[in-house]
Design a protein around this motif. Sequence first.
Motif, PDB file in Angstrom:
ATOM      1  N   MET A  22      55.518  74.896 -29.798  1.00 11.31           N
ATOM      2  CA  MET A  22      54.204  75.031 -30.420  1.00 11.31           C
ATOM      3  C   MET A  22      54.287  75.456 -31.887  1.00 11.31           C
ATOM      4  O   MET A  22      53.337  75.291 -32.638  1.00 11.31           O
ATOM      5  CB  MET A  22      53.367  76.063 -29.656  1.00 11.31           C
ATOM      6  CG  MET A  22      52.756  75.515 -28.382  1.00 11.31           C
ATOM      7  SD  MET A  22      52.252  76.858 -27.298  1.00 11.31           S
ATOM      8  CE  MET A  22      51.154  77.756 -28.370  1.00 11.31           C
ATOM      9  N   ILE A  78      54.918  72.664 -35.607  1.00 11.09           N
ATOM     10  CA  ILE A  78      53.922  72.175 -36.570  1.00 11.09           C
ATOM     11  C   ILE A  78      53.779  73.200 -37.702  1.00 11.09           C
ATOM     12  O   ILE A  78      53.771  72.851 -38.882  1.00 11.09           O
ATOM     13  CB  ILE A  78      52.557  71.959 -35.874  1.00 11.09           C
ATOM     14  CG1 ILE A  78      52.673  70.948 -34.743  1.00 11.09           C
ATOM     15  CG2 ILE A  78      51.490  71.562 -36.891  1.00 11.09           C
ATOM     16  CD1 ILE A  78      52.749  69.518 -35.152  1.00 11.09           C
ATOM     17  N   TRP A  83      49.041  80.410 -22.882  1.00 12.25           N
ATOM     18  CA  TRP A  83      48.158  80.153 -24.014  1.00 12.25           C
ATOM     19  C   TRP A  83      46.937  81.069 -23.888  1.00 12.25           C
ATOM     20  O   TRP A  83      46.618  81.539 -22.811  1.00 12.25           O
ATOM     21  CB  TRP A  83      47.671  78.698 -23.989  1.00 12.25           C
ATOM     22  CG  TRP A  83      48.724  77.679 -24.288  1.00 12.25           C
ATOM     23  CD1 TRP A  83      49.943  77.551 -23.691  1.00 12.25           C
ATOM     24  CD2 TRP A  83      48.642  76.622 -25.246  1.00 12.25           C
ATOM     25  NE1 TRP A  83      50.622  76.477 -24.222  1.00 12.25           N
ATOM     26  CE2 TRP A  83      49.847  75.889 -25.174  1.00 12.25           C
ATOM     27  CE3 TRP A  83      47.663  76.223 -26.152  1.00 12.25           C
ATOM     28  CZ2 TRP A  83      50.095  74.788 -25.974  1.00 12.25           C
ATOM     29  CZ3 TRP A  83      47.913  75.112 -26.948  1.00 12.25           C
ATOM     30  CH2 TRP A  83      49.117  74.408 -26.862  1.00 12.25           C
ATOM     31  N   LYS A 108      44.195  81.221 -29.297  1.00 12.22           N
ATOM     32  CA  LYS A 108      45.359  80.526 -29.835  1.00 12.22           C
ATOM     33  C   LYS A 108      45.101  79.021 -29.892  1.00 12.22           C
ATOM     34  O   LYS A 108      45.426  78.355 -30.888  1.00 12.22           O
ATOM     35  CB  LYS A 108      46.575  80.817 -28.948  1.00 12.22           C
ATOM     36  CG  LYS A 108      47.900  80.392 -29.553  1.00 12.22           C
ATOM     37  CD  LYS A 108      49.039  80.940 -28.681  1.00 12.22           C
ATOM     38  CE  LYS A 108      50.385  80.607 -29.263  1.00 12.22           C
ATOM     39  NZ  LYS A 108      51.478  81.108 -28.413  1.00 12.22           N
ATOM     40  N   GLY A 121      54.215  65.509 -31.475  1.00 15.20           N
ATOM     41  CA  GLY A 121      53.316  66.056 -32.491  1.00 15.20           C
ATOM     42  C   GLY A 121      53.976  66.347 -33.828  1.00 15.20           C
ATOM     43  O   GLY A 121      53.444  65.964 -34.884  1.00 15.20           O
ATOM     44  N   TYR A 124      44.056  72.238 -37.797  1.00 13.82           N
ATOM     45  CA  TYR A 124      45.150  72.932 -38.479  1.00 13.82           C
ATOM     46  C   TYR A 124      45.874  71.981 -39.436  1.00 13.82           C
ATOM     47  O   TYR A 124      46.122  72.290 -40.597  1.00 13.82           O
ATOM     48  CB  TYR A 124      46.119  73.487 -37.421  1.00 13.82           C
ATOM     49  CG  TYR A 124      47.296  74.235 -37.979  1.00 13.82           C
ATOM     50  CD1 TYR A 124      47.200  75.592 -38.274  1.00 13.82           C
ATOM     51  CD2 TYR A 124      48.503  73.587 -38.213  1.00 13.82           C
ATOM     52  CE1 TYR A 124      48.286  76.278 -38.790  1.00 13.82           C
ATOM     53  CE2 TYR A 124      49.590  74.268 -38.736  1.00 13.82           C
ATOM     54  CZ  TYR A 124      49.478  75.613 -39.021  1.00 13.82           C
ATOM     55  OH  TYR A 124      50.554  76.281 -39.537  1.00 13.82           O
TER      56      TYR A 124
END
Lengths: 82, 343
Positions: free
Chosen positions: A36, A39, B29, B33, B233, B273
């Motif tokens: 996570m 990025i 999570w 967040k 990603g 973001y």
Amino acid sequence: MNATQFLAALHELFDVSAGTIHKDSVLQDIPGWSSMTFIGLIAMLDEEFGVRIALGTILRCHTVEDLMDEVAVNLAPAKMAA
Amino acid sequence: MQAILKAIEYYLPPQVLDNPQLCVIAPNWSPQKIQSKTGIQERRISEEEELSSDLAVKAVTKLFESGACKPEDIDYLMLCTQSPDYFLPTTACLLQHRLGLRTSCGALDFNLGCSGFIYGLGMAKGLIETGQATNVLVVTAETYTKFITPTDMSVRALFGDASAATLISAQEPLDGNVPAIGPFVYGTDGRGAKNLIVQTGGMRKPVAGFASGGGDEDADEHVLTPPTLYMNGPEIFLFTLDAVPDLVAGICNRAGVTFDDVDLFVFHQANEYMLRHLRDKIEIPPERFYVSMSHCGNTVSSTIPIALKEAHKAGRLKTGDRVMLIGFGVGYSWGATMLRWAM
């Protein structure tokens, strides 16, 4: 780029208290290091140093110093002078 | 005649997946967040029997009910989707019938993701300004969530289902110099194909039971898992860092504008973001950079029309404003254009 600047940026990214991360710290052992955070790490390297490091390259780095070396290799000559 | 964007409506399916629900699936999570990493509070999820065509019918029906146009006005329908009802026939053909459009209407599907709205505008402008059509419906519709493994948070936290319907019509030019839509810049790099992909279900990796002859003897060659969305990603982010600044510079150059000439920047709403990072990197003034995705997530080709509609509703767009649209993603494929707001 110098080590102090690089370590400061990592401390800010991972939101850890000063002195937590060193040049010989193992990346995977940094508190909060996970897929996570990639990025955020990519964004930080782009913003602070103007370099874009491929994910595969990041994953091949073992320590903070390995990552610093990759950033140094990728720094544009203009950035080195600045 | 020149093409203008006359109206937009969109539809979100009613089923909500919010951040607290996601945290039940992924206990490491927190809702805060997820919000800070994505800018998304909730996504809408299509029901099992609710397909892209169903979402599209709802979006276009809203457009008709708004009074923007009538079914008989439409002489061309294009549907941008990567989750069509069938391999064949073309989902747009099904929509022609379900929407009561005339049989003299052209209809086609095109398979693009996050860049699709830009390409749709480009094709609609081409059809109108060469006299082939007068009222073109550009419909974007996706049900990506049907491709998503419930436990894959990297995509589940981002994507939501939606459809948007945009009416592009022929109109006498208002003034000679500034087109209502355009110019355009396009780009493609198929080297990125592997980084955002549904590998199975097509001809290269058919799902089990889908085979010539259909016998069990060749089952080993067939994938047993259902079509599943994979996204790398970080690699996608690296691609946007490379491609998007050049794309913005390219459209500025081709349109002969500087940032001062642009009233609103609307990028594909991929992830807030990442968008903020791109915005700061390109040095776009934050007050002219529009983000609207917290209520629906990344809806692929519908994000730009949804953001335009929300900006219009919020009073952020007035007639004559110049808007820069930037699309980028799966393919890799990217595109940019300028709008002169006409609503």
